[in-house]
Design a protein around this motif. Structure first.
Motif, short mmCIF file in Angstrom:
data_model
loop_
_atom_site.label_atom_id
_atom_site.label_comp_id
_atom_site.label_asym_id
_atom_site.label_seq_id
_atom_site.Cartn_x
_atom_site.Cartn_y
_atom_site.Cartn_z
N ALA A 123 -13.05 -0.25 23.51
CA ALA A 123 -12.53 -1.60 23.76
C ALA A 123 -11.53 -1.99 22.68
O ALA A 123 -10.46 -2.54 22.97
N LYS A 124 -11.87 -1.69 21.43
CA LYS A 124 -10.96 -2.01 20.33
C LYS A 124 -9.67 -1.19 20.43
O LYS A 124 -8.59 -1.70 20.18
N ALA A 125 -9.80 0.09 20.82
CA ALA A 125 -8.63 0.95 20.96
C ALA A 125 -7.69 0.44 22.06
O ALA A 125 -6.48 0.63 21.99
N MET A 126 -8.27 -0.22 23.05
CA MET A 126 -7.46 -0.79 24.15
C MET A 126 -6.86 -2.14 23.75
O MET A 126 -6.12 -2.74 24.51
N GLY A 127 -7.23 -2.61 22.55
CA GLY A 127 -6.71 -3.89 22.09
C GLY A 127 -7.48 -5.09 22.62
O GLY A 127 -7.01 -6.22 22.53
N LEU A 128 -8.65 -4.83 23.17
CA LEU A 128 -9.47 -5.92 23.70
C LEU A 128 -9.98 -6.78 22.55
O LEU A 128 -10.50 -6.27 21.56
N LEU A 150 -11.71 -0.70 31.90
CA LEU A 150 -10.70 -0.26 30.93
C LEU A 150 -9.37 0.06 31.62
O LEU A 150 -8.30 -0.25 31.09
N GLU A 151 -9.45 0.69 32.79
CA GLU A 151 -8.23 1.01 33.54
C GLU A 151 -7.49 -0.27 33.94
O GLU A 151 -6.26 -0.32 33.90
N ALA A 152 -8.24 -1.29 34.33
CA ALA A 152 -7.62 -2.57 34.72
C ALA A 152 -6.92 -3.20 33.51
O ALA A 152 -5.82 -3.76 33.65
N ILE A 153 -7.52 -3.12 32.35
CA ILE A 153 -6.90 -3.65 31.12
C ILE A 153 -5.62 -2.88 30.82
O ILE A 153 -4.58 -3.47 30.53
N ASP A 154 -5.69 -1.55 30.93
CA ASP A 154 -4.53 -0.71 30.67
C ASP A 154 -3.41 -1.01 31.66
O ASP A 154 -2.23 -1.10 31.28
N GLU A 155 -3.78 -1.18 32.93
CA GLU A 155 -2.78 -1.49 33.96
C GLU A 155 -2.11 -2.83 33.68
O GLU A 155 -0.89 -2.97 33.80
N LYS A 156 -2.90 -3.83 33.30
CA LYS A 156 -2.36 -5.16 33.00
C LYS A 156 -1.42 -5.08 31.81
O LYS A 156 -0.34 -5.69 31.82
N LYS A 157 -1.81 -4.30 30.78
CA LYS A 157 -0.96 -4.16 29.61
C LYS A 157 0.35 -3.47 29.98
O LYS A 157 1.41 -3.83 29.46
N SER A 158 0.29 -2.49 30.88
CA SER A 158 1.51 -1.78 31.31
C SER A 158 2.47 -2.72 32.02
O SER A 158 3.68 -2.64 31.83
N LYS A 159 1.91 -3.61 32.87
CA LYS A 159 2.75 -4.55 33.60
C LYS A 159 3.36 -5.60 32.67
O LYS A 159 4.46 -6.08 32.93
N ASP A 160 2.63 -5.93 31.62
CA ASP A 160 3.10 -6.96 30.69
C ASP A 160 4.12 -6.44 29.69
O ASP A 160 4.82 -7.23 29.05
N ARG A 161 4.23 -5.10 29.55
CA ARG A 161 5.20 -4.51 28.60
C ARG A 161 6.61 -4.63 29.16
O ARG A 161 6.86 -4.36 30.33
N PRO A 162 7.54 -5.01 28.30
CA PRO A 162 8.93 -5.05 28.76
C PRO A 162 9.44 -3.61 28.96
O PRO A 162 9.08 -2.71 28.21
N GLU A 163 10.26 -3.44 29.96
CA GLU A 163 10.77 -2.09 30.27
C GLU A 163 12.03 -1.78 29.55
O GLU A 163 12.77 -2.40 29.01
#
Length: 163
Positions: A123-128, A150-163
Motif C-alpha cells: 500500500a505504501k509502495a503504491m502511494g496509498l 491495488l490495480e484500481a489504485i494503479d489505474e487511477k494514478k495512470s489516468k491522473d498522470r499528465p501525458e
C-alpha cells in the motif's frame, strides 16, 4: 476426565462466568484449552487482554472469548502484543487501534508476516495514504480483492498522470 481437564473446565466456567452450554461449545470447538496451563497460559492471557484492551469487567472479556475462543490459543508475546503494536503504528492512534481490536478481535488472527506487513508495504509502495480507512482493505480483503484494489489504485494514478 483427566486430572488436568476437570480443573481447567471448572476454571473456564468460573473465570469467564460461562454457563455449562457456553463452556461446552468452546470445548467442543477448541478442546486443546482443556490441556492448557491456567497459571502459565490462560490467566496471563486473559489479564493481558483486560489490561491492554481496557476491558473494565469480566462480562466484556467473556463475550469476546465466546465470539473468538481462538484468542485463548494465541501467544501474547508472539501474536497479541505484536499485532496490537502493528495496528497502533499503522493507524497512529492507540485509542482507535484498541477500540478496533475490541470490536473486531478477528483482526488478531491475521498473520503479521504473511498478510499484514506485506500488504502495508504494498500500500505504501503504491502511494496509498495510510489512514484509519486503510484498515479494512489491508486487513479484511481477500487476496483477489486486495489485488483488484491495488490495480484500481494503479489505474487511477495512470489516468491522473499528465501525458
Amino acid at each position: 476426565m483427566s486430572d488436568k481437564m476437570e480443573p481447567n473446565l471448572n476454571w473456564i466456567q468460573k473465570r469467564l462466568n460461562f454457563l455449562h452450554a457456553q463452556t461446552r461449545k468452546i470445548i467442543i470447538n477448541h478442546p486443546n484449552i482443556l490441556y492448557s496451563s491456567i497459571e502459565d497460559n490462560m490467566e496471563p492471557k486473559l489479564k493481558w487482554l483486560q489490561r491492554r484492551l481496557f476491558w473494565e469487567n469480566n462480562n466484556e472479556l467473556s463475550n469476546i472469548i465466546q465470539k473468538m475462543p481462538t484468542l485463548l490459543g494465541c501467544s501474547v508475546q508472539s501474536n497479541l502484543e505484536p499485532t496490537l503494536d502493528f495496528y497502533m503504528e499503522m493507524i497512529g492512534d492507540e485509542n482507535f487501534a484498541i477500540t478496533t481490536l475490541k470490536h473486531n478481535p478477528l483482526l488478531f488472527t491475521y498473520s503479521l508476516e504473511k498478510r499484514l506487513k506485506p500488504r502495508l508495504k504494498e500500500a505504501k509502495a503504491m502511494g496509498l495514504n495510510i489512514t484509519k480507512n486503510s484498515l479494512t482493505p489491508i486487513t479484511k480483503y481477500s487476496e483477489l480483492r486486495w489485488i483488484s484494489f491495488l490495480e484500481a489504485i494503479d489505474e487511477k494514478k495512470s489516468k491522473d498522470r499528465p501525458e
